[in-house]
Design a protein around this motif. Sequence first.
Motif, PDB file in Angstrom:
ATOM      1  N   ALA A  60       0.737  -1.394   0.072  1.00 50.02           N
ATOM      2  CA  ALA A  60       0.008   0.075   0.049  1.00 50.02           C
ATOM      3  C   ALA A  60       0.774   1.050   0.019  1.00 50.02           C
ATOM      4  O   ALA A  60       0.437   2.206  -0.770  1.00 50.02           O
ATOM      5  CB  ALA A  60      -0.995   0.025   1.175  1.00 50.02           C
ATOM      6  N   GLU A  64       0.974   4.000  -3.074  1.00 50.22           N
ATOM      7  CA  GLU A  64       0.783   5.253  -2.901  1.00 50.22           C
ATOM      8  C   GLU A  64       1.796   6.329  -3.264  1.00 50.22           C
ATOM      9  O   GLU A  64       1.642   7.512  -3.763  1.00 50.22           O
ATOM     10  CB  GLU A  64       0.688   5.661  -1.242  1.00 50.22           C
ATOM     11  CG  GLU A  64       0.166   7.024  -0.653  1.00 50.22           C
ATOM     12  CD  GLU A  64      -1.171   7.515  -1.768  1.00 50.22           C
ATOM     13  OE1 GLU A  64      -1.184   8.747  -1.794  1.00 50.22           O
ATOM     14  OE2 GLU A  64      -2.165   6.776  -2.027  1.00 50.22           O
ATOM     15  N   ARG A  65       3.154   5.891  -3.099  1.00 53.05           N
ATOM     16  CA  ARG A  65       4.253   6.424  -3.705  1.00 53.05           C
ATOM     17  C   ARG A  65       4.268   6.455  -5.109  1.00 53.05           C
ATOM     18  O   ARG A  65       4.641   7.590  -5.735  1.00 53.05           O
ATOM     19  CB  ARG A  65       5.540   5.901  -2.986  1.00 53.05           C
ATOM     20  CG  ARG A  65       6.779   6.707  -3.281  1.00 53.05           C
ATOM     21  CD  ARG A  65       6.765   8.012  -2.489  1.00 53.05           C
ATOM     22  NE  ARG A  65       7.556   8.919  -3.090  1.00 53.05           N
ATOM     23  CZ  ARG A  65       7.413  10.248  -3.013  1.00 53.05           C
ATOM     24  NH1 ARG A  65       6.418  10.704  -2.539  1.00 53.05           N
ATOM     25  NH2 ARG A  65       8.520  11.057  -3.585  1.00 53.05           N
ATOM     26  N   TRP A  67       1.604   5.834  -7.353  1.00 52.31           N
ATOM     27  CA  TRP A  67       0.440   6.436  -7.934  1.00 52.31           C
ATOM     28  C   TRP A  67      -0.305   7.093  -6.965  1.00 52.31           C
ATOM     29  O   TRP A  67      -1.462   6.863  -6.496  1.00 52.31           O
ATOM     30  CB  TRP A  67      -0.478   5.493  -8.457  1.00 52.31           C
ATOM     31  CG  TRP A  67       0.358   4.664  -9.542  1.00 52.31           C
ATOM     32  CD1 TRP A  67       0.659   4.884 -10.872  1.00 52.31           C
ATOM     33  CD2 TRP A  67       0.790   2.998  -9.280  1.00 52.31           C
ATOM     34  NE1 TRP A  67       1.242   3.906 -11.234  1.00 52.31           N
ATOM     35  CE2 TRP A  67       1.355   2.767 -10.405  1.00 52.31           C
ATOM     36  CE3 TRP A  67       0.377   2.354  -8.162  1.00 52.31           C
ATOM     37  CZ2 TRP A  67       1.763   1.655 -10.706  1.00 52.31           C
ATOM     38  CZ3 TRP A  67       1.053   1.096  -8.362  1.00 52.31           C
ATOM     39  CH2 TRP A  67       1.672   0.587  -9.636  1.00 52.31           C
ATOM     40  N   PRO A  68       0.230   8.368  -6.216  1.00 57.10           N
ATOM     41  CA  PRO A  68      -0.539   9.262  -5.512  1.00 57.10           C
ATOM     42  C   PRO A  68      -1.697   9.718  -5.813  1.00 57.10           C
ATOM     43  O   PRO A  68      -1.953  10.158  -6.866  1.00 57.10           O
ATOM     44  CB  PRO A  68       0.686  10.260  -4.879  1.00 57.10           C
ATOM     45  CG  PRO A  68       1.386  10.495  -6.479  1.00 57.10           C
ATOM     46  CD  PRO A  68       1.549   9.103  -7.084  1.00 57.10           C
ATOM     47  N   ALA A  69      -2.483  10.014  -4.831  1.00 62.41           N
ATOM     48  CA  ALA A  69      -3.938  10.602  -4.951  1.00 62.41           C
ATOM     49  C   ALA A  69      -3.540  12.066  -5.202  1.00 62.41           C
ATOM     50  O   ALA A  69      -4.111  12.716  -5.965  1.00 62.41           O
ATOM     51  CB  ALA A  69      -4.944  10.405  -3.782  1.00 62.41           C
ATOM     52  N   GLN A  79       3.014  11.892   5.104  1.00 55.37           N
ATOM     53  CA  GLN A  79       4.133  10.615   5.201  1.00 55.37           C
ATOM     54  C   GLN A  79       4.661  10.418   6.116  1.00 55.37           C
ATOM     55  O   GLN A  79       4.893   9.335   6.519  1.00 55.37           O
ATOM     56  CB  GLN A  79       5.100  10.966   3.782  1.00 55.37           C
ATOM     57  CG  GLN A  79       4.488  10.858   2.540  1.00 55.37           C
ATOM     58  CD  GLN A  79       5.668  11.207   1.439  1.00 55.37           C
ATOM     59  OE1 GLN A  79       6.709  11.297   1.675  1.00 55.37           O
ATOM     60  NE2 GLN A  79       5.266  11.034   0.173  1.00 55.37           N
ATOM     61  N   ASP A  82       2.050   8.599   8.324  1.00 48.88           N
ATOM     62  CA  ASP A  82       1.788   7.206   7.620  1.00 48.88           C
ATOM     63  C   ASP A  82       2.923   6.552   8.569  1.00 48.88           C
ATOM     64  O   ASP A  82       3.042   5.480   8.959  1.00 48.88           O
ATOM     65  CB  ASP A  82       1.941   7.176   6.411  1.00 48.88           C
ATOM     66  CG  ASP A  82       0.429   7.755   5.898  1.00 48.88           C
ATOM     67  OD1 ASP A  82      -0.292   7.880   6.577  1.00 48.88           O
ATOM     68  OD2 ASP A  82       0.401   7.926   4.335  1.00 48.88           O
TER      69      ASP A  82
END
Length: 88
Positions: A60, A64-65, A67-69, A79, A82
């Motif tokens: 995950a 996220e890294r 394909w970041p939102a 980050q 997280d």
Amino acid sequence: MATRPAQGSLGTWAVVGATATLAAVGWRALATAPGGPWHAMVTQGVVLVGPAVLALVVLALAAERLWPAVARAVGAAGQRQDAAYLAL
């Protein structure tokens, strides 16, 4: 205005079918174990769950890294938060 029901693509149905097949094969294999499937899952669950959860968290974070939102610089506040949750 009527909407069409959602339909899965061929790839989606292939993944669903492969997952169901592997689940059935795994259940049959566990059924032959001494004590049955529930005993096998309870005794081996402690051994297998930890690494699986860690692998999912790492996947995950990598997704996220890649394909970041919302694109952010490395070390942004989100980050760091997280990372703090991962350390807990």
